[in-house]
Each structure stands twice: as structure tokens, then as C-alpha cells.
Design a protein around this motif. Structure first.
Motif, PDB file in Angstrom:
ATOM      1  N   UNK A 179       0.841  -1.209   0.000  1.00  7.58           N
ATOM      2  CA  UNK A 179       0.000   0.000   0.000  1.00  7.58           C
ATOM      3  C   UNK A 179       0.874   1.257   0.000  1.00  7.58           C
ATOM      4  N   UNK A 180       1.975   1.227   0.749  1.00  2.35           N
ATOM      5  CA  UNK A 180       2.914   2.353   0.796  1.00  2.35           C
ATOM      6  C   UNK A 180       3.560   2.567  -0.572  1.00  2.35           C
ATOM      7  N   UNK A 181       4.014   1.478  -1.206  1.00  2.00           N
ATOM      8  CA  UNK A 181       4.661   1.590  -2.512  1.00  2.00           C
ATOM      9  C   UNK A 181       3.697   2.132  -3.560  1.00  2.00           C
ATOM     10  N   UNK A 182       2.422   1.770  -3.438  1.00  2.00           N
ATOM     11  CA  UNK A 182       1.440   2.317  -4.373  1.00  2.00           C
ATOM     12  C   UNK A 182       1.347   3.833  -4.229  1.00  2.00           C
ATOM     13  N   UNK A 183       1.504   4.326  -3.003  1.00  3.86           N
ATOM     14  CA  UNK A 183       1.482   5.784  -2.807  1.00  3.86           C
ATOM     15  C   UNK A 183       2.705   6.444  -3.435  1.00  3.86           C
ATOM     16  N   UNK A 184       3.777   5.678  -3.633  1.00  2.00           N
ATOM     17  CA  UNK A 184       4.968   6.201  -4.299  1.00  2.00           C
ATOM     18  C   UNK A 184       4.850   6.122  -5.821  1.00  2.00           C
ATOM     19  N   UNK A 185       3.735   5.595  -6.302  1.00  3.90           N
ATOM     20  CA  UNK A 185       3.534   5.507  -7.740  1.00  3.90           C
ATOM     21  C   UNK A 185       3.865   4.156  -8.340  1.00  3.90           C
TER      22      UNK A 185
END
Length: 509
Positions: A272-278
Motif C-alpha cells: 500500500x505504501x509503494x502504491x502511494x509512491x507511484x
């Protein structure tokens, strides 16, 4: 004291204060002195007695300051008391340490909400600070802001701090994107026997990372001409192995397929965090992850890790062994459903609320109310399995629960070489725990608990199991040198006291 010695002591105090999220004025108030006096101490401009160092150690509850002065921390437990009321589950320790490592993927600022204030996090912060990363606690110490430098100073890495945490292994994935060569100290953490790092190396080798080991150090070198040309199949469905592969794939300019991946809670939080990084990731929550990497990441990110299912299990076990009615709020039910099914089979009387979302908007939470129950041993043995089975870290809590149940329970902890051995420490408190082999124990219940003074086991979850058993024991018990508990739990003694326990923290000063 020499001026340079005073300066070193002052720096230790300043670092410990910042880790606790206090201002100089707040520390001064706790010590009964002024902000200006604390400022002089931290800058090495004031003589300081051993008595004052011990007082500062007590106020900051810091092993850093206390080493050589205040000594290790102990717990005095007056047991036999019923717990009551409600308690919130804290955010996940294992997610927080993964996200600290993942913050190295971006050149932007990372803000993490409600970070676990535990020793494992503090050790990683010391490592990050030593290589040039700026960190500061905000929002009255609840949140953490992380700002990386343009270039990391890896030669200045605090190796002592790095060796005290196994999580430093997850620096491999992010660092390979920033430098061609680097060194990491051997990973430490709990004493759980031989835990090979080869699955990490096998996965990262597919991205061109070669690691050789010398005395006390891993030497890493990156060949940037190497790229995964087929799916990466992990030889071990481990949490940190999956996380390291994700961290490597996140900035790989292409599509990476990871098979036999762990779908566990901390891995999902990292996704989920990596998705926020694009970074686009398909298959979150399954054993096949498809990662669409991004070569450069420079954005700021704000993320709230979800609650810790292992802490939730700890609190449920506390209620069970003390025959208490207790509401455990904000429990991540998706990662507790098998454990709850087993407890229900054993006769646990409990209710669960309607589901609601964690602050990350993705993880499902419930409130669980446990009532005093007459338990019987489960039909089958208790053994961990990769998610969605019983969580590996939740298995030890069943030893204390089984000790309160009628009948025999076989617990098979097949993952770690010698963690099951530590569960035999419950015999010091009156339990019948027979060691069958290094991985299996047979627990006979119910138990007539008795108070004892004992050393804390060197593994986190068995240590907490012993503490929970002490809560059920009539009389006063002492658990010595509880640093390992502070590695994974934030203010556990105080939080248990808030729901009716009687635990005193003390040091041999």
C-alpha cells in the motif's frame, strides 16, 4: 569529566530525548529542572553526576542512556488481578520497520502516522540518522517525518545499532538503487537459532545484487546490466524476503513477477505504501505479486500503517489467561480469523463488532470483546502456516492459553530452531510444558500458577508469554532484563496497567 566526555553524554541524552518525542522543556519538567539546564547538559556545557544520569535514564526509559549506569530494566508483577475495560491495538511493528527501510526509495519526504515507539524502530532510526537521513517526531511524538539527503554516507553507518536488529537486512533492496557498492553488518535481533539469509540473496541476485560475507559484514555489489528475465520464485515464503524483493522491484524499470510471495500483514502494508509512491502492484494479498517499477521516485508520501495483529493476539491472550472481560479495539481481523476460529473451538466466549477500515483505508478492523471462558484443548495441534494460517508469531501465545485449558495441547513451532524451548520457561510459573524436541512442546492444563523471579527469555514473543502468565499468577513475580520486550511493544507494562494489571518497572541502581 573531560569536556569531550560531557559532550558524548549530552549527545546520548539528546538522541534519547528526541526518540521519545520530548522537547527540552518536557525533559526539564520531568527532572524538576529548567529547559536551559537541559540545553546545557545536551551541549556538554554542564557537569552531570551519575545520579542525574540515572534520573534521566528513568525519565527517558532509555537503554542508551542507562548502559553502564542505570542497568537493565526489570518488571515486578503483582498477579491474580482481573483486567477490564478496553484497549486499542497499536500500529504494526513489522510494518513500521519495513516502511522505514522503504523510505530510502524516494528522495522526497516520508511521513508515517502513529509509528510504533519501540526499540526496534529506535535502532533503525539510529542507523538512518548515522548515514545522513534526517528524522523528527511530530504531532506530540505520534508521527515520524523522514527526509533523506541527496547522498547517503554509508561509511558512517552506526554498525552497533545495525547489528542489534535483523531488519537492517531490508536495506539491501533500497540501497542497491542508490549506490553500486556498499557494506552492511550482519543482522541481529531475537535469538531464534540459525535463520539463513540465502533466500534474500537468491531473490536479489536476479536484480544484479551480489553479496559476499566476510567477518561481520556483508559486501554488496550491483551489476546494473542484470535484470529479471522471468518470474522470481522465492524459495521461502518469508515476510522479510518478500519485502526485500518488493523493495528491489519498486525501482526496477520494468515489470517484475514475484511468486510464492508472503501475503502477510506487513507485506500488504508495504505494498500500500509503494502504491502511494507511484508503484503499481497487482495481486496484493495473494502469493503472486506483479510489480510495475518506477526508475526514479522523488515524491513526498504520507502513510498510516495499520494495526498489529500479533499485539492484538497478545492482548486477547492476556484476557484469556486472567479470566477477564476485555475489549480489544482496532484488531485487524483478516489476520486473526484462524486464531479466533481455534479459540472458538476451544470454548472462548467473545463478540466482534462490525468491520471498519484502518487509517490506511485498506485493512479491515474489528473490536473484540472477550469474556471469562472454560476452555478445552483443541482437537488438532497448534502450528503456524503462511497467511492465512495461524501467524508464526502468534503460536507462542497459545502456550499460555493452552496452560489454562483442560487437556493436552501439542504446539509445533516448526519455523524457528529453538523458540519452542523458551516456552518451557512457563514451568517456572507452575505450568506443565514438556519439550518433545526443539520444535514441539506438549502443554497440559489447567495450571495452578505460582509466582517466580526469572530472567526474560531472549526471544520477543516467548518473553511476552511469560509476562502474561505472571499476570495470571497469585503473588508477586519478577521478570528481569526486559529489553527484548521493549524491542517489539510500546509501553506494554503501562498499557496493561491501564486495564487493571499491576506492573512496576524498576532498575538495579
Amino acid at each position: 569529566m573531560a569536556d569531550d566526555y560531557l559532550s558524548r553524554i549530552g549527545k546520548l541524552i539528546r538522541d534519547a530525548r528526541k526518540h521519545r518525542g520530548w522537547t527540552q522543556a518536557e525533559l526539564g519538567a520531568a527532572l524538576g529542572t529548567s529547559q536551559s539546564a537541559v540545553n546545557r547538559i545536551e551541549n556538554g556545557g554542564q557537569n552531570i553526576s551519575l545520579e542525574m544520569i540515572a534520573r534521566i535514564s528513568e525519565a527517558l526509559d532509555s537503554e542508551i542512556v542507562s548502559l553502564g549506569y542505570g542497568g537493565p530494566m526489570h518488571l515486578r508483577v503483582v498477579g491474580g488481578r482481573r483486567l477490564s475495560g478496553s484497549i486499542d491495538v497499536k500500529t504494526s511493528k513489522n510494518a513500521c520497520v519495513a516502511l522505514l527501510c522503504a523510505s530510502l526509495l524516494t528522495t522526497g519526504r516520508t511521513t508515517l502516522r502513529r509509528v510504533a515507539r519501540i526499540e526496534e524502530v529506535y535502532r533503525l532510526l539510529e542507523v538512518l540518522n548515522s548515514i545522513g537521513v534526517k528524522t523528527r517526531w511530530t504531532n506530540d511524538g505520534a508521527d515520524l517525518e523522514i527526509t533523506p539527503p541527496a547522498e547517503l554516507d554509508l561509511a558512517a553507518m552506526d554498525q552497533a545499532a545495525a547489528r542489534r536488529t535483523r531488519s537492517v537486512l531490508m536495506f539491501l533492496g533500497p540501497l542497491m538503487h542508490r549506490v553500486d557498492r556498499f557494506k552492511l553488518p550482519y543482522a541481529g535481533g531475537c535469538d531464534l537459532g540459525t535463520r539463513t539469509v540465502e533466500p534474500h540473496m537468491a531473490a536479489l541476485r536476479r536484480f544484479g545484487l551480489e553479496v559476499t560475507a566476510t567477518t561481520g559484514l556483508y559486501h554488496a555489489e550491483v551489476d546494473r546490466t542484470v535484470s529479471p528475465d522471468r518470474p522470481i520464485v522465492l524459495t521461502e515464503r518469508g515476510d522479510t524476503v518478500t519485502e526485500n524483493a518488493l523493495l528491489a522491484a519498486a525501482r526496477h524499470d520494468g515489470v517484475t513477477v514475484i511468486r510464492n510471495a508472503s501475503p502477510n500483514y506487513m507485506v500488504q502494508d508495504l505494498c500500500f505504501f509503494l502504491e502511494k509512491l507511484g508503484v503499481r502492484i497487482d495481486g496484493i494479498g495473494t502469493t503472486t505479486l506483479t510489480v510495475h517499477g518506477v526508475a526514479e521516485i522523488s515524491c513526498d508520501v504520507d502513510y498510516a500503517p495499520s494495526e498489529d495483529p500479533v499485539e492484538a493476539m497478545s492482548l486477547l491472550a492476556a484476557a484469556v489467561v486472567t479470566s477477564s472481560e476485555l475489549t480489544v479495539r482496532r484488531a485487524p481481523v483478516e489476520f486473526l480469523e484462524i486464531e479466533l476460529a481455534v479459540l472458538e473451538e476451544m470454548g472462548l466466549d467473545y463478540d466482534r463488532s462490525a468491520e471498519y477500515f484502518a487509517d490506511n483505508g485498506r485493512t479491515r478492523l474489528v473490536d473484540l470483546t472477550v469474556r471469562p471462558s472454560k476452555l478445552s484443548s483443541p482437537i488438532d495441534k497448534i502450528h503456524p502456516m503462511p497467511f492465512p494460517g495461524i501467524n508464526i508469531d502468534n503460536v507462542p501465545f497459545f502456550a499460555a492459553i493452552a496452560a489454562t485449558a483442560q487437556g493436552s495441547t501439542l504446539i509445533h513451532d516448526w519455523v524457528y530452531d529453538n523458540r519452542a524451548i523458551y516456552l518451557t520457561e512457563l514451568t517456572r510459573l507452575g505450568a506443565s510444558v514438556q519439550l518433545m524436541d526443539p520444535h514441539r512442546v506438549l502443554v497440559e492444563g489447567p495450571t495452578r500458577w505460582r509466582a517466580a523471579e526469572m530472567m526474560c527469555p531472549p526471544a520477543l514473543r516467548p518473553a511476552v508469554v511469560v509476562l502474561l502468565a505472571m499476570l495470571a499468577t497469585e503473588g508477586t513475580s519478577v521478570l528481569r532484563n526486559v529489553y527484548v520486550i521493549n524491542r517489539g511493544y510500546e509501553d506494554l507494562a503501562d498499557r496493561l496497567n491501564s486495564i487493571g494489571a499491576q506492573i512496576e518497572t524498576f532498575r538495579d541502581i
